[in-house]
Design an enzyme around this catalytic site. Structure first.
Site, PDB file in Angstrom:
ATOM      1  N   TYR A  53       0.274 -20.979  34.218  1.00  0.00           N
ATOM      2  CA  TYR A  53      -0.296 -20.571  35.609  1.00  0.00           C
ATOM      3  C   TYR A  53       0.392 -21.222  36.610  1.00  0.00           C
ATOM      4  O   TYR A  53       0.539 -22.578  36.640  1.00  0.00           O
ATOM      5  CB  TYR A  53      -1.851 -21.075  35.506  1.00  0.00           C
ATOM      6  CG  TYR A  53      -2.720 -20.377  34.556  1.00  0.00           C
ATOM      7  CD1 TYR A  53      -1.980 -19.168  33.856  1.00  0.00           C
ATOM      8  CD2 TYR A  53      -4.114 -20.948  34.413  1.00  0.00           C
ATOM      9  CE1 TYR A  53      -3.127 -18.517  33.142  1.00  0.00           C
ATOM     10  CE2 TYR A  53      -4.747 -20.048  33.554  1.00  0.00           C
ATOM     11  CZ  TYR A  53      -4.453 -18.993  32.895  1.00  0.00           C
ATOM     12  OH  TYR A  53      -5.374 -18.535  31.924  1.00  0.00           O
ATOM     13  N   SER A 209     -12.349 -13.356  32.917  1.00  0.00           N
ATOM     14  CA  SER A 209     -12.622 -12.291  33.713  1.00  0.00           C
ATOM     15  C   SER A 209     -14.185 -11.774  33.430  1.00  0.00           C
ATOM     16  O   SER A 209     -14.244 -10.431  33.202  1.00  0.00           O
ATOM     17  CB  SER A 209     -11.628 -11.256  33.444  1.00  0.00           C
ATOM     18  OG  SER A 209     -10.340 -11.477  33.826  1.00  0.00           O
ATOM     19  N   PRO A 210     -14.988 -12.684  33.423  1.00  0.00           N
ATOM     20  CA  PRO A 210     -16.379 -12.082  33.262  1.00  0.00           C
ATOM     21  C   PRO A 210     -17.165 -11.607  34.222  1.00  0.00           C
ATOM     22  O   PRO A 210     -18.114 -10.699  33.968  1.00  0.00           O
ATOM     23  CB  PRO A 210     -17.294 -13.626  33.080  1.00  0.00           C
ATOM     24  CG  PRO A 210     -16.587 -14.603  33.612  1.00  0.00           C
ATOM     25  CD  PRO A 210     -15.186 -13.963  33.603  1.00  0.00           C
ATOM     26  N   LEU A 211     -16.385 -11.326  35.501  1.00  0.00           N
ATOM     27  CA  LEU A 211     -17.026 -10.662  36.550  1.00  0.00           C
ATOM     28  C   LEU A 211     -16.015  -9.346  36.473  1.00  0.00           C
ATOM     29  O   LEU A 211     -16.096  -8.687  37.659  1.00  0.00           O
ATOM     30  CB  LEU A 211     -16.992 -11.277  37.946  1.00  0.00           C
ATOM     31  CG  LEU A 211     -17.929 -12.252  37.887  1.00  0.00           C
ATOM     32  CD1 LEU A 211     -17.792 -13.258  39.110  1.00  0.00           C
ATOM     33  CD2 LEU A 211     -19.109 -12.014  37.864  1.00  0.00           C
ATOM     34  N   GLY A 214     -13.615  -9.424  39.283  1.00  0.00           N
ATOM     35  CA  GLY A 214     -13.970  -9.293  40.589  1.00  0.00           C
ATOM     36  C   GLY A 214     -14.544  -7.914  41.007  1.00  0.00           C
ATOM     37  O   GLY A 214     -15.289  -7.904  41.993  1.00  0.00           O
ATOM     38  N   LEU A 216     -17.035  -6.559  39.469  1.00  0.00           N
ATOM     39  CA  LEU A 216     -18.588  -6.463  39.265  1.00  0.00           C
ATOM     40  C   LEU A 216     -19.532  -7.212  40.160  1.00  0.00           C
ATOM     41  O   LEU A 216     -20.447  -7.154  40.416  1.00  0.00           O
ATOM     42  CB  LEU A 216     -19.019  -7.045  38.031  1.00  0.00           C
ATOM     43  CG  LEU A 216     -18.863  -6.209  36.671  1.00  0.00           C
ATOM     44  CD1 LEU A 216     -18.918  -6.892  35.351  1.00  0.00           C
ATOM     45  CD2 LEU A 216     -19.611  -5.087  36.572  1.00  0.00           C
ATOM     46  N   GLY A 218     -19.248  -6.056  43.184  1.00  0.00           N
ATOM     47  CA  GLY A 218     -19.618  -5.226  44.390  1.00  0.00           C
ATOM     48  C   GLY A 218     -18.817  -5.133  45.582  1.00  0.00           C
ATOM     49  O   GLY A 218     -18.885  -4.169  46.130  1.00  0.00           O
ATOM     50  N   LYS A 219     -17.864  -5.798  45.691  1.00  0.00           N
ATOM     51  CA  LYS A 219     -16.767  -5.751  46.712  1.00  0.00           C
ATOM     52  C   LYS A 219     -16.017  -4.780  46.923  1.00  0.00           C
ATOM     53  O   LYS A 219     -15.777  -4.211  48.118  1.00  0.00           O
ATOM     54  CB  LYS A 219     -15.978  -7.196  46.905  1.00  0.00           C
ATOM     55  CG  LYS A 219     -14.948  -7.089  45.715  1.00  0.00           C
ATOM     56  CD  LYS A 219     -13.954  -8.233  46.023  1.00  0.00           C
ATOM     57  CE  LYS A 219     -14.475  -9.625  45.688  1.00  0.00           C
ATOM     58  NZ  LYS A 219     -13.471 -10.745  45.566  1.00  0.00           N
TER      59      LYS A 219
END
Length: 329
Positions: A53, A209-211, A214, A216, A218-219
């Site tokens: 990283y 990456s549980p969203l 990014g 999910l 809604g952006k």
């Protein structure tokens, strides 16, 4: 924040982990320090990083901040080794014993610590015998450089083989505590074999990456906003696969559920994956402390069963033979 055991071990971690993928690259020292303080004050303990990283900068930055801001003993630091920055696809992973142990020593130096709480093989290396890779994990534990060990990005048979090998000689081999895999309402592939294997073998799942990268949140419902990951040159290819029509249907269902619960899409999507059977702690990333506060507000939310069933249905992956029970085909 609630604490959970990682797999069938005594290691306890916060049920939300803080990821550092962007540290040292898109997240500077000031923003990283603010995130770390917000996370710790919310009761968070699990900090996830890796030797690649930011080319090592994420580990170095974390080490500097922990030394100045927080008691080391109150954090669960997890790092990974085995990925190498090589453009040749056949050379992107090196899980040889020599490389892994050298990488661990370099990680410890950057982190400014004598040990990591969790050390994971970043990916399966088809060119190295698995028992050699796992021997590196055993050496790390017996020498005190790692307290617990695990793997990342192993498919079902790879995880089952590794975990079984470690369990075959109790007391001399270090059992796998966790496996880190992408898992969200937009990526449920781990439910086919990885998650059943992990649950059966006592390995805790740490979803990355549980969203949905990014999406999910809604952006992206009205397009790709400027300043988002999807608009950045190096992250756009990472986000783009989840901007299709099938993903949009899931995003709209999450938004509808959020409206009905007086919550945010972020909270709904994260609560769904956090409370899935076999999951220990989703690992979330944020660009700012304000974003992280919004993510951590999920702690007070539990989804009603009917909402979970609706989200399960709209995001259901297609399972066919041999994943589906043959007698129903």
């Amino acid at each position: 924040m609630e604490q959970r055991h990682l797999g069938r071990t005594g290691l306890r971690v916060s049920r939300i982990g803080l990821g550092t993928l962007s540290w040292g690259r898109d997240t500077d020292e000031h923003d990283a320090a603010e995130q770390l303080k917000v996370f710790w004050e919310a009761g968070g303990t699990l900090i996830d990083t890796a030797d690649v990283y930011g080319g090592g900068e994420a580990e170095y930055l974390l080490g500097q901040l922990v030394e100045r801001l927080l008691p080391r003993r109150e954090l669960v630091i997890s790092t990974k080794a085995g990925s190498v920055p090589d453009p040749d696809p056949d050379r992107r992973f090196d899980a040889s014993r020599g490389h892994l142990l050298a990488a661990l020593d370099a990680s410890l130096a950057r982190l400014g610590t004598d040990y990591v709480d969790l050390w994971q093989v970043h990916a399966f290396d088809p060119w190295t015998p698995l028992e050699e890779t796992l021997q590196a994990l055993d050496i790390a534990v017996t020498t005190g450089r790692a307290r617990y060990v695990g793997v990342s990005n192993f498919c079902g048979w790879q995880l089952a083989k590794a975990a079984t090998w470690q369990l075959a000689a109790p007391g001399t081999r270090a059992r796998l505590a966790g496996t880190q895999m992408e898992y969200s309402l937009l990526q449920r592939g781990v439910e086919r074999e990885v998650l059943p294997a992990a649950r059966d073998l006592g390995v805790g799942l740490l979803p990355s990456s549980p969203l949905g990268r990014g999406v999910l949140t809604g952006k992206y419902r009205q397009g790709v906003p400027s300043g988002s990951r999807g608009a950045s040159e190096h992250m756009a290819p990472f986000v783009e696969p989840y901007l299709d029509e099938s993903a949009q249907r899931v995003v709209e269902a999450v938004a509808t559920a959020a409206d009905g619960l007086a919550a945010t899409p972020t909270q709904v999507a994260l609560a769904w994956v956090r409370d899935r059977p076999g999951v220990t702690a989703p690992v979330v990333g944020a660009r700012t402390a304000q974003q992280l506060r919004a993510v951590l507000s999920v702690e007070s939310l539990s989804l009603p069963d009917e909402i979970c069933r609706a989200l399960d249905d709209v995001s259901a992956p297609v399972h066919r033979y041999p994943d589906q029970d043959w007698s129903t085909l």
